[in-house]
Design an enzyme around this catalytic site. Structure first.
Site, PDB file in Angstrom:
ATOM      1  N   ALA A  44      42.715  50.684  42.324  1.00  5.95           N
ATOM      2  CA  ALA A  44      44.169  50.793  42.119  1.00  5.95           C
ATOM      3  C   ALA A  44      44.980  49.689  42.790  1.00  5.95           C
ATOM      4  O   ALA A  44      46.162  49.531  42.487  1.00  5.95           O
ATOM      5  CB  ALA A  44      44.655  52.161  42.607  1.00  5.95           C
ATOM      6  N   ALA A  45      44.341  48.929  43.708  1.00  8.51           N
ATOM      7  CA  ALA A  45      45.110  47.872  44.372  1.00  8.51           C
ATOM      8  C   ALA A  45      44.910  46.525  43.693  1.00  8.51           C
ATOM      9  O   ALA A  45      45.421  45.503  44.153  1.00  8.51           O
ATOM     10  CB  ALA A  45      44.712  47.798  45.847  1.00  8.51           C
ATOM     11  N   ILE A  48      44.849  44.778  37.674  1.00  7.85           N
ATOM     12  CA  ILE A  48      45.142  45.789  36.657  1.00  7.85           C
ATOM     13  C   ILE A  48      45.630  47.064  37.342  1.00  7.85           C
ATOM     14  O   ILE A  48      46.591  47.703  36.895  1.00  7.85           O
ATOM     15  CB  ILE A  48      43.883  46.114  35.820  1.00  7.85           C
ATOM     16  CG1 ILE A  48      43.433  44.894  35.032  1.00  7.85           C
ATOM     17  CG2 ILE A  48      44.138  47.301  34.884  1.00  7.85           C
ATOM     18  CD1 ILE A  48      42.048  45.028  34.406  1.00  7.85           C
ATOM     19  N   GLY A  49      44.941  47.420  38.425  1.00  3.14           N
ATOM     20  CA  GLY A  49      45.192  48.707  39.076  1.00  3.14           C
ATOM     21  C   GLY A  49      46.658  48.929  39.446  1.00  3.14           C
ATOM     22  O   GLY A  49      47.198  50.025  39.214  1.00  3.14           O
ATOM     23  N   SER A 153      36.338  48.580  33.555  1.00  2.07           N
ATOM     24  CA  SER A 153      35.540  47.511  34.187  1.00  2.07           C
ATOM     25  C   SER A 153      34.572  46.891  33.194  1.00  2.07           C
ATOM     26  O   SER A 153      33.832  47.585  32.509  1.00  2.07           O
ATOM     27  CB  SER A 153      34.742  48.069  35.368  1.00  2.07           C
ATOM     28  OG  SER A 153      35.589  48.741  36.254  1.00  2.07           O
ATOM     29  N   ASP A 185      42.122  45.410  22.760  1.00  2.00           N
ATOM     30  CA  ASP A 185      41.770  44.715  21.505  1.00  2.00           C
ATOM     31  C   ASP A 185      42.703  45.161  20.380  1.00  2.00           C
ATOM     32  O   ASP A 185      43.124  44.354  19.548  1.00  2.00           O
ATOM     33  CB  ASP A 185      40.313  45.017  21.138  1.00  2.00           C
ATOM     34  CG  ASP A 185      39.359  44.626  22.260  1.00  2.00           C
ATOM     35  OD1 ASP A 185      39.610  43.598  22.901  1.00  2.00           O
ATOM     36  OD2 ASP A 185      38.389  45.366  22.499  1.00  2.00           O
ATOM     37  N   ARG A 188      46.208  43.691  20.980  1.00  2.00           N
ATOM     38  CA  ARG A 188      46.249  42.272  20.577  1.00  2.00           C
ATOM     39  C   ARG A 188      46.231  42.135  19.061  1.00  2.00           C
ATOM     40  O   ARG A 188      47.005  41.352  18.493  1.00  2.00           O
ATOM     41  CB  ARG A 188      45.034  41.543  21.163  1.00  2.00           C
ATOM     42  CG  ARG A 188      45.154  41.286  22.643  1.00  2.00           C
ATOM     43  CD  ARG A 188      43.905  40.618  23.188  1.00  2.00           C
ATOM     44  NE  ARG A 188      44.081  40.302  24.597  1.00  2.00           N
ATOM     45  CZ  ARG A 188      43.125  40.427  25.513  1.00  2.00           C
ATOM     46  NH1 ARG A 188      41.923  40.872  25.171  1.00  2.00           N
ATOM     47  NH2 ARG A 188      43.362  40.104  26.777  1.00  2.00           N
ATOM     48  N   HIS A 212      33.322  45.485  23.025  1.00  2.00           N
ATOM     49  CA  HIS A 212      34.448  44.886  23.727  1.00  2.00           C
ATOM     50  C   HIS A 212      34.050  43.567  24.394  1.00  2.00           C
ATOM     51  O   HIS A 212      34.153  43.415  25.599  1.00  2.00           O
ATOM     52  CB  HIS A 212      35.011  45.880  24.750  1.00  2.00           C
ATOM     53  CG  HIS A 212      36.139  45.289  25.555  1.00  2.00           C
ATOM     54  ND1 HIS A 212      37.354  44.962  24.995  1.00  2.00           N
ATOM     55  CD2 HIS A 212      36.227  44.933  26.855  1.00  2.00           C
ATOM     56  CE1 HIS A 212      38.134  44.440  25.924  1.00  2.00           C
ATOM     57  NE2 HIS A 212      37.469  44.408  27.067  1.00  2.00           N
ATOM     58  N   MET A 263      46.495  44.568  29.973  1.00  2.00           N
ATOM     59  CA  MET A 263      45.429  45.571  30.125  1.00  2.00           C
ATOM     60  C   MET A 263      45.987  46.849  30.740  1.00  2.00           C
ATOM     61  O   MET A 263      45.619  47.954  30.346  1.00  2.00           O
ATOM     62  CB  MET A 263      44.295  45.015  30.996  1.00  2.00           C
ATOM     63  CG  MET A 263      43.154  45.987  31.199  1.00  2.00           C
ATOM     64  SD  MET A 263      42.389  46.511  29.642  1.00  2.00           S
ATOM     65  CE  MET A 263      42.627  48.277  29.688  1.00  2.00           C
TER      66      MET A 263
HETATM   67  P1  NAI Z   1      40.989  42.494  40.548  1.00  2.71           P
HETATM   68  O1  NAI Z   1      39.953  41.748  41.320  1.00  2.71           O
HETATM   69  O2  NAI Z   1      42.394  42.014  40.586  1.00  2.71           O
HETATM   70  O3  NAI Z   1      40.996  44.021  41.000  1.00  2.71           O
HETATM   71  C1  NAI Z   1      39.820  44.764  41.105  1.00  2.71           C
HETATM   72  C2  NAI Z   1      40.011  45.791  42.204  1.00  2.71           C
HETATM   73  O4  NAI Z   1      38.826  46.559  42.282  1.00  2.71           O
HETATM   74  C3  NAI Z   1      40.262  45.174  43.584  1.00  2.71           C
HETATM   75  O5  NAI Z   1      41.431  45.720  44.162  1.00  2.71           O
HETATM   76  C4  NAI Z   1      39.022  45.562  44.361  1.00  2.71           C
HETATM   77  O6  NAI Z   1      39.278  45.810  45.745  1.00  2.71           O
HETATM   78  C5  NAI Z   1      38.611  46.829  43.651  1.00  2.71           C
HETATM   79  N1  NAI Z   1      37.236  47.237  43.902  1.00  2.71           N
HETATM   80  C6  NAI Z   1      36.139  46.460  44.069  1.00  2.71           C
HETATM   81  N2  NAI Z   1      35.065  47.239  44.343  1.00  2.71           N
HETATM   82  C7  NAI Z   1      35.501  48.524  44.319  1.00  2.71           C
HETATM   83  C8  NAI Z   1      34.883  49.781  44.531  1.00  2.71           C
HETATM   84  N3  NAI Z   1      33.577  49.882  44.811  1.00  2.71           N
HETATM   85  N4  NAI Z   1      35.642  50.883  44.452  1.00  2.71           N
HETATM   86  C9  NAI Z   1      36.954  50.793  44.155  1.00  2.71           C
HETATM   87  N5  NAI Z   1      37.605  49.641  43.966  1.00  2.71           N
HETATM   88  C10 NAI Z   1      36.878  48.518  44.046  1.00  2.71           C
HETATM   89  O7  NAI Z   1      40.455  42.574  39.024  1.00  2.71           O
HETATM   90  P2  NAI Z   1      41.267  43.010  37.712  1.00  2.71           P
HETATM   91  O8  NAI Z   1      41.863  41.832  37.057  1.00  2.71           O
HETATM   92  O9  NAI Z   1      42.130  44.153  38.052  1.00  2.71           O
HETATM   93  O10 NAI Z   1      40.054  43.485  36.758  1.00  2.71           O
HETATM   94  C11 NAI Z   1      39.299  44.626  37.039  1.00  2.71           C
HETATM   95  C12 NAI Z   1      38.214  44.830  35.993  1.00  2.71           C
HETATM   96  O11 NAI Z   1      38.788  45.102  34.708  1.00  2.71           O
HETATM   97  C13 NAI Z   1      37.294  43.642  35.783  1.00  2.71           C
HETATM   98  O12 NAI Z   1      35.990  44.114  35.610  1.00  2.71           O
HETATM   99  C14 NAI Z   1      37.789  43.023  34.501  1.00  2.71           C
HETATM  100  O13 NAI Z   1      36.820  42.285  33.831  1.00  2.71           O
HETATM  101  C15 NAI Z   1      38.140  44.279  33.740  1.00  2.71           C
HETATM  102  N6  NAI Z   1      39.032  44.049  32.589  1.00  2.71           N
HETATM  103  C16 NAI Z   1      38.857  44.849  31.510  1.00  2.71           C
HETATM  104  C17 NAI Z   1      39.615  44.706  30.390  1.00  2.71           C
HETATM  105  C18 NAI Z   1      39.397  45.599  29.214  1.00  2.71           C
HETATM  106  O14 NAI Z   1      39.989  45.339  28.148  1.00  2.71           O
HETATM  107  N7  NAI Z   1      38.620  46.672  29.292  1.00  2.71           N
HETATM  108  C19 NAI Z   1      40.668  43.663  30.317  1.00  2.71           C
HETATM  109  C20 NAI Z   1      40.818  42.907  31.524  1.00  2.71           C
HETATM  110  C21 NAI Z   1      40.000  43.091  32.606  1.00  2.71           C
END
Ligand code: NAI
Length: 349
Positions: A44-45, A48-49, A153, A185, A188, A212, A263
């Site tokens: 959540a931090a 995306i979160g 994820s 998707d 978009r 995806h 997202m």
């Molecule tokens: P980010 O790095 O900004 O945030 C990820 C967060 O997950 C961080 O706050 C981190 O501390 C946390 N985290 C890491 N390990 C953890 C754990 N064990 N438990 C709980 N939290 C944990 O990354 P972002 O940009 O938010 O992307 C997150 C994921 O979403 C990536 O895998 C990315 O590829 C995916 N994603 C999926 C999309 C979709 O369409 N399904 C689109 C864009 C991104």
């Protein structure tokens, strides 16, 4: 005399002009018609979160919002908790608070993990994110085995099969409750189609099926509404742009993350659809990557009708154009191997 006047003004205002708390709830959030629902966001931090947590805080169907991350959640939760909407917000940080974060959840949304950098594919994220998803799903099977899981994820084509295997091992797997979030998707495809067809985007619908990642994302523009007579070349370009939408953002952000805001929007739309389904709203249909018999592959994204138990019905593909039929055949080997990679990981480690 002054005190008496004040008392009378207060009395008047309390009894006539200040609405009671229950009245405000009724008017603002129809709390009487919408049941208590707890939504947990894991990661959540993150990029995306945070916006996703904000959007879920704005959703009147949510009564409890649980924000979990390995770092940074107290600040995010404090910030979001000041917003004057229905849900109570609580932040949880670190593994020893994960159980508390999850307990009683109706929906768990998982945007935890690392995002792509320019030049990376979603599969390059596998090694890190697979482990994160595995440990989070192990906790879900323990603390909220009946929750609907919205997997964000990446690589979704593998993380969903990983989650399924972890739940199977724990004896809690229910195929109706596990969703890979492919809504971005669809978001978009709608935007790009509306731009090309010059129609109002608000009324556009485009199913997106398959998986995806890259060519596994198959938008069905032949079924798009309102209908537009686009040339084959335009359909091809729209298809490619939808498939490469994530990469377009990763490159534009030049190393500073992947699609986070769009997202978060897509994740909020999908979670809202799940909440509506749980609450018994009829005919809630969204595309999602779920356990499926639509093709020979065990998981596949297609239109899904959502209901009180999660997936009510996985809908078929409908009529495909020749171009889409070719796309469907072309995506199967890649999607199959991503699914198998996830299953293998879950059973080896
Ligand atoms: P980010 O790095 O900004 O945030 C990820 C967060 O997950 C961080 O706050 C981190 O501390 C946390 N985290 C890491 N390990 C953890 C754990 N064990 N438990 C709980 N939290 C944990 O990354 P972002 O940009 O938010 O992307 C997150 C994921 O979403 C990536 O895998 C990315 O590829 C995916 N994603 C999926 C999309 C979709 O369409 N399904 C689109 C864009 C991104």
């Amino acid at each position: 005399m002054k005190a008496a006047m004040l008392r009378s003004v207060l009395k008047r205002s309390c009894s006539t002009t200040v609405p009671s708390a229950s009245h405000v709830m009724r008017r603002g959030f129809s709390s009487e018609s919408s049941p208590e629902r707890k939504v947990a966001v894991l990661g959540a931090a993150g990029g995306i979160g945070q916006p996703l947590a904000l959007l879920m805080k704005l959703n009147p169907l949510v009564s409890k919002l649980s924000l979990y991350d390995i770092a940074g959640t107290p600040g995010v939760a404090a910030d979001i908790s000041h917003i004057n909407t229905r849900s109570e917000v609580a932040g949880f940080m670190g593994e020893d608070q994960l159980g508390q974060a999850l307990e009683g959840s109706d929906i768990v949304i998982i945007p935890a993990g690392v995002p792509r950098k320019p030049g990376m594919t979603r599969d390059d994220l596998f090694n890190i994110n697979a482990g994160i998803v595995k440990s989070l799903c192990t906790a879900i099977s323990k603390y909220c085995p009946n929750a609907l899981v919205n997997m964000i994820s990446n690589p979704v084509n593998s993380t969903v099969p990983i989650a399924a295997e972890i739940f199977k091992k724990a004896g809690t797997y229910d195929e109706k409750k596990l969703f890979g979030v492919t809504t971005l998707d669809v978001v978009r495809a709608k935007t790009f189609y509306a731009g090309k067809a010059k129609v109002n985007v608000a009324g556009v619908n485009v199913p997106v099926v398959g998986g995806h990642a890259g060519i596994t994302i198959l938008p069905l523009f032949s079924q798009a509404t309102p209908r537009a007579n686009l040339a084959d070349e335009e359909i091809k370009a729209l298809t490619k742009r939808t498939q490469d939408g994530g990469t377009e953002v990763v490159e534009a952000k030049a190393g500073k993350g992947s699609a986070t805001l769009s997202m978060a929007y897509a994740g909020a739309i999908f979670a809202d659809a799940c909440l509506k389904g749980l609450n018994g709203v009829p005919d809630v249909v969204e595309c999602s990557f779920v356990q499926s018999t639509v093709t020979e592959l065990p998981f596949f994204a297609s239109k899904v009708r959502l209901g009180k138990n999660g997936v009510e019905e996985v809908l078929g593909l409908g009529l495909l154009s020749d171009y889409e039929q070719q796309g469907l055949e072309a995506l199967k080997p890649e999607l199959k191997s991503s699914i198998e990679k996830g299953i293998k990981f879950a059973n080896q480690s």
